[in-house]
Design an enzyme around this catalytic site. Structure first.
Site, PDB file in Angstrom:
ATOM      1  N   SER A  92       0.870  -1.185   0.000  1.00 17.31           N
ATOM      2  CA  SER A  92       0.000   0.000   0.000  1.00 17.31           C
ATOM      3  C   SER A  92       0.900   1.227   0.000  1.00 17.31           C
ATOM      4  O   SER A  92       1.502   1.558   1.030  1.00 17.31           O
ATOM      5  CB  SER A  92      -0.906   0.001   1.234  1.00 17.31           C
ATOM      6  OG  SER A  92      -1.775  -1.103   1.203  1.00 17.31           O
ATOM      7  N   LYS A 167      -7.134   1.793  -2.458  1.00 17.95           N
ATOM      8  CA  LYS A 167      -6.682   1.363  -1.126  1.00 17.95           C
ATOM      9  C   LYS A 167      -6.653   2.532  -0.159  1.00 17.95           C
ATOM     10  O   LYS A 167      -7.021   2.397   1.014  1.00 17.95           O
ATOM     11  CB  LYS A 167      -5.300   0.716  -1.220  1.00 17.95           C
ATOM     12  CG  LYS A 167      -4.726   0.264   0.134  1.00 17.95           C
ATOM     13  CD  LYS A 167      -5.618  -0.744   0.841  1.00 17.95           C
ATOM     14  CE  LYS A 167      -5.176  -1.039   2.273  1.00 17.95           C
ATOM     15  NZ  LYS A 167      -3.952  -1.831   2.377  1.00 17.95           N
ATOM     16  N   LYS A 235       0.747   5.802   7.943  1.00 19.84           N
ATOM     17  CA  LYS A 235       1.343   6.016   6.615  1.00 19.84           C
ATOM     18  C   LYS A 235       0.249   6.167   5.559  1.00 19.84           C
ATOM     19  O   LYS A 235       0.307   7.066   4.709  1.00 19.84           O
ATOM     20  CB  LYS A 235       2.275   4.856   6.289  1.00 19.84           C
ATOM     21  CG  LYS A 235       2.878   4.858   4.897  1.00 19.84           C
ATOM     22  CD  LYS A 235       2.179   3.902   3.935  1.00 19.84           C
ATOM     23  CE  LYS A 235       2.214   2.468   4.395  1.00 19.84           C
ATOM     24  NZ  LYS A 235       1.541   1.550   3.446  1.00 19.84           N
TER      25      LYS A 235
END
Length: 294
Positions: A92, A167, A235
């Protein structure tokens, strides 16, 4: 097929294991110890060596710089590729950087798919991951039999970068739902209700969700061993907020969830499961959903 798999962490190891159990020849490289379940796989010393030996190279790495280093660093994947091979990044990472990586791999005569996943460690082990794919349709069809050994809900969203964009959207929804479940359970517990019974009641109504089912139970049982670490979700939310800033889009609830995770990180909880976001809410309320060890 001869499949290269780089990154055998919490998610990568069971994903690779599922491919190996399906009869594929596995060529692997990881910074950690190769799991016993992957005995029989060929272990390579460099990423280029993996790319030379494999038809398809799959990456499952923590962050954008990791992917760039593995692909284009010294003895990286790109150095070992030959025309016609396929690179699939299931990490990701940044959608913008993904488009750049794809262009560089395409220039070598190879296809590139970004195929991040959702479902956590449980989904990886059960081969029930949701897989969001960006890239050419022909490459997607070539990879689909592999995806079907790792997941169930598999969607080609669009071109390179669109899988990563999906995502990021997923991570926004998950973070906000974790925060909502955390607030609800803190409220219910502080009011004197049994949070376990409150959760049970809510699971039968319109508030029911996978987050309430799985992460709500973790909040009550205090089982914060990571399926997906707060640090990694931080993140992902940073990717969302930086992307939003570049597009001139406001994401106020995402920013709030990111701050709750930052509070957790400040207390040293960033390696806990992201359901531990509730601990930041508990701090503000001076009241835990349930005592530790419940």
């Amino acid at each position: 097929m001869k499949i290269g798999f780089i990154g055998l962490g919490i998610m990568g190891a069971p994903m690779a294991q599922n491919l190996m159990q399906a009869g594929h020849e596995m060529i692997v490289r990881t910074r950690s110890k190769v799991p016993d379940a992957l005995k029989g796989a060929t272990v390579c010393k460099t990423n280029a060596e993996v790319a030379r030996a494999a038809e398809v190279v799959i990456l499952m790495l923590p962050d954008t710089p990791d992917v760039e280093q593995v692909l284009f660093g010294e003895e990286g994947v790109a150095a070992g590729l030959s025309k016609g091979k396929l690179v699939i990044d299931m990490s990701s990472i940044s959608p913008i950087d993904t488009k750049r990586f794809a262009a560089k791999i395409n220039a070598l005569g190879c296809d590139y798919l970004d195929a991040p996943v959702s479902g956590g460690e449980v989904g990886a082990k059960a081969a029930s991951l949701t897989i969001m794919v960006g890239g050419p349709e022909a490459a997607f069809e070539r990879a689909k039999p592999l995806f079907e050994k790792m997941g169930k809900n598999i969607t080609l969203v669009g071109g390179n970068g669109d899988g990563q964009t999906t995502k990021v959207a997923n991570q926004i929804i998950v973070a906000l739902n974790i925060a909502a479940v955390g607030e609800a359970l803190v409220f219910a517990s502080k009011a004197g209700a049994d949070p376990a019974k409150v959760r049970q009641a809510l699971m039968g109504g319109f508030a029911a969700s996978r987050i309430l089912e799985v992460h709500g139970e973790r909040m009550i049982k205090r089982t914060f061993d990571p399926g997906f670490r707060i640090a990694l979700h931080q993140k992902d939310l940073s990717l969302a907020l930086s992307g939003a800033r570049s597009m001139g889009v406001s994401l106020p609830q995402t920013a709030s969830a990111a701050q709750l995770m930052q509070s957790c990180a400040a207390h040293g909880w960033d390696q806990l499961d992201h359901s531990a976001l509730v601990k930041a809410l508990e701090q503000m309320a001076a009241h835990p959903v349930a005592p530790d060890g419940a």
